[in-house]
Enzyme design. Structure first.
Site, short mmCIF file in Angstrom:
data_model
loop_
_atom_site.label_atom_id
_atom_site.label_comp_id
_atom_site.label_asym_id
_atom_site.label_seq_id
_atom_site.Cartn_x
_atom_site.Cartn_y
_atom_site.Cartn_z
N ARG A 115 0.85 -1.19 0.00
CA ARG A 115 0.00 0.00 0.00
C ARG A 115 0.89 1.24 0.00
NH1 ARG A 115 -4.50 2.02 4.41
NH2 ARG A 115 -2.75 2.22 5.82
N THR A 119 -0.91 7.66 -1.38
CA THR A 119 -2.12 7.57 -2.23
C THR A 119 -3.09 6.52 -1.70
OG1 THR A 119 -1.19 5.83 -3.63
CG2 THR A 119 -0.71 8.12 -4.27
N ASP A 215 -0.58 -0.70 13.30
CA ASP A 215 -0.11 -1.37 12.08
C ASP A 215 0.04 -2.87 12.37
OD1 ASP A 215 1.75 -2.57 10.15
OD2 ASP A 215 1.90 -0.54 9.36
N ASP A 218 3.52 -4.46 11.56
CA ASP A 218 4.55 -4.05 12.51
C ASP A 218 4.37 -4.77 13.85
OD1 ASP A 218 5.49 -2.36 10.60
OD2 ASP A 218 4.99 -0.51 11.64
N1 URA Z 1 -3.29 -1.54 8.01
C1 URA Z 1 -2.97 -1.71 9.31
O1 URA Z 1 -2.07 -2.48 9.63
N2 URA Z 1 -3.66 -1.02 10.24
C2 URA Z 1 -4.66 -0.18 9.94
O2 URA Z 1 -5.26 0.41 10.83
C3 URA Z 1 -4.98 0.00 8.56
C4 URA Z 1 -4.28 -0.70 7.62
#
Ligand code: URA
Length: 224
Positions: A115, A119, A215, A218
């Protein structure tokens, strides 16, 4: 297990939300900022197995007889082409073992999608999926349905390759992401199912789910 709540069925898309207390309990710990990666991974594993139970409720089976030590019993076995489980890299990889606990005979493919944080659009960087998915039930694993861009592109690819049914298993979904997926597939007649542990409030301006869990990649893999 409590019956999943079918929040709505919009033409061809079914959304299953699991309201089991164990799912809610594990999800709450997963959300906590204080939860370390090792616990986060273990909880993801358990949560995905519970979500997989819902996601496979209509999997194809055929009747079989089995000889018990006492008598013949009527039962069922999985039938048709083997289902295929596809984690969307990288965060979906953290969901694979939880899924395979429940469906050990499934085939596994891999889809790498990235991603762009500005954008918010997704591009494919790795594709290890059979070119022909005719008659196959595909289970896509992606923990966060945020804008929907990644999932729409992944579902579209599976359907173009002939998948009979695509079930996406997510831990959290945003209302915006669900609407985007619905809009993308409205009017098409393929079978699409979305299974999630919860739908959160909204997306923030960075495309993160609020309150969410941060995330997912992560937190699964300990990246700062
Ligand atoms: N991806 C993630 O890891 N967390 C989010 O909140 C949105 C996309």
């Amino acid at each position: 297990m409590n019956s999943p709540v079918v929040s709505r069925t919009l033409t061809n898309m079914q959304i299953l939300l699991t309201h089991h207390p164990l799912v809610s309990h594990k999800l709450t710990t997963l959300r906590a900022q204080s939860t370390e990666s090792a616990t986060f991974r273990a909880l993801t594993d358990e949560l995905v197995t519970l979500l997989a139970y819902e996601a496979t409720q209509n999997i194809k089976v055929e009747p079989v007889e089995v000889q018990t030590p006492v008598a013949v019993a009527q039962g069922v076995k999985l039938s048709g082409a083997a289902p295929i489980v596809i984690p969307i890299l990288r965060a979906g990889l953290g969901m694979l073992s939880g899924m395979m606990h429940l469906l050990p005979t499934a085939e596994v493919g891999f889809l790498g999608m990235m991603r762009d944080e500005e954008t918010l659009s997704s591009t494919i960087y790795a594709d290890r999926i059979p070119a022909d998915l005719s008659g196959r039930h595909v289970f896509l694993l992606d923990p966060m349905l945020a804008t929907g861009g990644t999932l729409i592109a992944a579902m579209d690819l599976m359907l173009h390759r002939g998948a009979e049914k695509v079930t996406a298993i997510c831990i959290l979904a945003s209302p915006e992401g669900i609407s985007a997926v619905e809009q993308a597939f409205v009017g098409r007649d393929e079978q699409i199912v979305l299974v999630a542990a919860a739908v959160d409030s909204h997306l923030n301006n960075k495309g993160y789910i609020v309150p969410g869990l941060g995330d997912a990649g992560d937190r699964l893999f300990g990246t700062v």
